[in-house]
Design a protein around this motif. Structure first.
Motif, PDB file in Angstrom:
ATOM      1  N   PRO A   1      43.293  37.241  36.780  1.00  0.00           N
ATOM      2  CA  PRO A   1      44.318  36.230  35.944  1.00  0.00           C
ATOM      3  C   PRO A   1      43.892  35.740  34.478  1.00  0.00           C
ATOM      4  O   PRO A   1      42.892  35.516  34.421  1.00  0.00           O
ATOM      5  N   ASP A   2      44.983  35.433  33.924  1.00  0.00           N
ATOM      6  CA  ASP A   2      43.965  35.611  32.549  1.00  0.00           C
ATOM      7  C   ASP A   2      43.211  33.604  32.296  1.00  0.00           C
ATOM      8  O   ASP A   2      43.367  32.891  32.657  1.00  0.00           O
ATOM      9  N   PHE A   3      42.211  33.733  31.476  1.00  0.00           N
ATOM     10  CA  PHE A   3      41.468  32.787  31.483  1.00  0.00           C
ATOM     11  C   PHE A   3      40.502  32.078  32.474  1.00  0.00           C
ATOM     12  O   PHE A   3      40.017  31.084  32.990  1.00  0.00           O
ATOM     13  N   ARG A   4      40.235  33.464  33.686  1.00  0.00           N
ATOM     14  CA  ARG A   4      39.474  33.161  34.677  1.00  0.00           C
ATOM     15  C   ARG A   4      38.965  34.156  35.778  1.00  0.00           C
ATOM     16  O   ARG A   4      38.653  34.860  34.772  1.00  0.00           O
ATOM     17  N   LEU A   5      38.640  34.111  36.377  1.00  0.00           N
ATOM     18  CA  LEU A   5      38.027  35.121  37.527  1.00  0.00           C
ATOM     19  C   LEU A   5      38.643  36.093  38.158  1.00  0.00           C
ATOM     20  O   LEU A   5      39.585  35.586  38.353  1.00  0.00           O
ATOM     21  N   PRO A   6      37.260  37.198  38.219  1.00  0.00           N
ATOM     22  CA  PRO A   6      38.578  38.013  39.099  1.00  0.00           C
ATOM     23  C   PRO A   6      38.971  37.324  40.460  1.00  0.00           C
ATOM     24  O   PRO A   6      38.212  36.690  41.721  1.00  0.00           O
ATOM     25  N   ALA A   7      40.440  37.815  40.870  1.00  0.00           N
ATOM     26  CA  ALA A   7      40.590  37.414  42.470  1.00  0.00           C
ATOM     27  C   ALA A   7      39.801  38.066  43.674  1.00  0.00           C
ATOM     28  O   ALA A   7      39.305  37.024  44.219  1.00  0.00           O
ATOM     29  N   ASP A   8      39.116  38.740  43.468  1.00  0.00           N
ATOM     30  CA  ASP A   8      38.383  39.506  44.107  1.00  0.00           C
ATOM     31  C   ASP A   8      36.964  40.039  44.001  1.00  0.00           C
ATOM     32  O   ASP A   8      37.017  41.554  43.655  1.00  0.00           O
ATOM     33  N   ARG A   9      35.703  38.716  43.634  1.00  0.00           N
ATOM     34  CA  ARG A   9      34.765  39.249  43.457  1.00  0.00           C
ATOM     35  C   ARG A   9      34.261  40.603  43.832  1.00  0.00           C
ATOM     36  O   ARG A   9      33.694  41.424  43.216  1.00  0.00           O
ATOM     37  N   ALA A  10      33.748  41.108  45.003  1.00  0.00           N
ATOM     38  CA  ALA A  10      33.582  42.552  45.921  1.00  0.00           C
ATOM     39  C   ALA A  10      34.429  43.677  44.589  1.00  0.00           C
ATOM     40  O   ALA A  10      33.454  44.581  44.920  1.00  0.00           O
ATOM     41  N   GLU A  11      35.287  43.559  44.953  1.00  0.00           N
ATOM     42  CA  GLU A  11      36.000  44.318  44.491  1.00  0.00           C
ATOM     43  C   GLU A  11      36.409  44.776  43.408  1.00  0.00           C
ATOM     44  O   GLU A  11      35.860  45.497  42.895  1.00  0.00           O
ATOM     45  N   ALA A  12      35.665  43.772  42.723  1.00  0.00           N
ATOM     46  CA  ALA A  12      35.356  43.386  40.969  1.00  0.00           C
ATOM     47  C   ALA A  12      34.055  44.586  41.045  1.00  0.00           C
ATOM     48  O   ALA A  12      33.734  45.248  40.202  1.00  0.00           O
ATOM     49  N   ARG A  13      32.841  44.145  41.872  1.00  0.00           N
ATOM     50  CA  ARG A  13      32.054  44.869  41.607  1.00  0.00           C
ATOM     51  C   ARG A  13      31.927  46.014  41.798  1.00  0.00           C
ATOM     52  O   ARG A  13      31.485  47.461  40.876  1.00  0.00           O
ATOM     53  N   ALA A  14      32.800  46.650  42.803  1.00  0.00           N
ATOM     54  CA  ALA A  14      33.080  48.849  43.062  1.00  0.00           C
ATOM     55  C   ALA A  14      33.848  48.605  41.732  1.00  0.00           C
ATOM     56  O   ALA A  14      33.253  49.759  42.014  1.00  0.00           O
ATOM     57  N   VAL A  15      34.863  48.066  41.632  1.00  0.00           N
ATOM     58  CA  VAL A  15      35.997  48.661  40.312  1.00  0.00           C
ATOM     59  C   VAL A  15      34.244  48.916  39.225  1.00  0.00           C
ATOM     60  O   VAL A  15      35.435  49.788  39.004  1.00  0.00           O
ATOM     61  N   LEU A  16      33.853  47.881  39.111  1.00  0.00           N
ATOM     62  CA  LEU A  16      32.810  48.483  37.116  1.00  0.00           C
ATOM     63  C   LEU A  16      31.907  49.303  37.761  1.00  0.00           C
ATOM     64  O   LEU A  16      31.040  49.886  36.998  1.00  0.00           O
ATOM     65  N   GLY A  17      31.432  49.232  39.271  1.00  0.00           N
ATOM     66  CA  GLY A  17      30.625  50.273  39.660  1.00  0.00           C
ATOM     67  C   GLY A  17      31.258  51.995  39.074  1.00  0.00           C
ATOM     68  O   GLY A  17      30.370  52.701  38.467  1.00  0.00           O
ATOM     69  N   GLU A  18      32.574  51.896  39.353  1.00  0.00           N
ATOM     70  CA  GLU A  18      33.056  52.845  39.604  1.00  0.00           C
ATOM     71  C   GLU A  18      33.263  53.339  37.941  1.00  0.00           C
ATOM     72  O   GLU A  18      32.995  54.532  37.490  1.00  0.00           O
ATOM     73  N   VAL A  19      33.241  52.653  36.982  1.00  0.00           N
ATOM     74  CA  VAL A  19      34.187  52.350  35.921  1.00  0.00           C
ATOM     75  C   VAL A  19      32.491  52.871  35.149  1.00  0.00           C
ATOM     76  O   VAL A  19      32.436  53.848  34.713  1.00  0.00           O
ATOM     77  N   TRP A  20      31.169  52.499  35.263  1.00  0.00           N
ATOM     78  CA  TRP A  20      29.725  52.935  34.653  1.00  0.00           C
ATOM     79  C   TRP A  20      29.556  54.404  35.446  1.00  0.00           C
ATOM     80  O   TRP A  20      29.066  54.970  34.477  1.00  0.00           O
TER      81      TRP A  20
END
Length: 146
Positions: free
Chosen positions: A63-82
């Motif tokens: 959500p806007d101005f917030r943090l990812p709803a699921d931080r574990a998913e965010a870490r996994a997705v950003l690992g894939e991006v990297w």
């Protein structure tokens, strides 16, 4: 170092050059898509599902101005991006292209070896001087570990 043919031009709009040489484009979805090649993979940091794209895309609920709803998913997705940014045109985008996108770019910088305490400044120098908008986004980056 010569750029692989499938990545962004290092001087392209919104392109952040990570210390490893990986290139990731950040942008705001409210603005028109920048000229040039399309992404091969995009991650869209939004409170609701993004519009359909003609390239491979993932939605990370953030959500806007917030943090990812699921931080574990965010870490996994950003690992894939990297990983994919080593050989593909990858973009990260939210509505405005600063808060959530800047935060995600700063997390990528940490994954790429930038110390967490320096990642926001790194992204502000290399992407947008107003990236990472809220105190909790800055704190999230500072506390992010590899």
């Amino acid at each position: 170092m010569s750029e692989p043919a499938k990545t962004w031009p290092a001087d392209g709009p919104g392109v952040l050059v990570l210390p490893s040489g990986r290139l990731v484009r950040g942008r705001g979805l409210r603005a028109p898509q920048p000229p040039g090649p399309e992404p091969e993979f995009g991650v869209y940091l939004l409170g609701g599902p993004p519009p359909a794209k003609p390239w491979e895309a993932r939605w990370l609920r953030w959500p806007d101005f917030r943090l990812p709803a699921d931080r574990a998913e965010a870490r996994a997705v950003l690992g894939e991006v990297w990983e994919r940014a080593a050989a593909e045109r990858v973009e990260l985008a939210c509505a405005g292209g600063r808060g959530r996108t800047g935060t995600a770019l700063a997390l990528l910088a940490v994954l790429d070896g930038v110390p967490a305490g320096e990642a926001v400044a790194y992204v502000r120098r290399g992407y947008d001087q107003r990236a990472v908008e809220t105190p909790w986004q800055k704190r999230y980056v500072r506390r992010f570990t590899v």
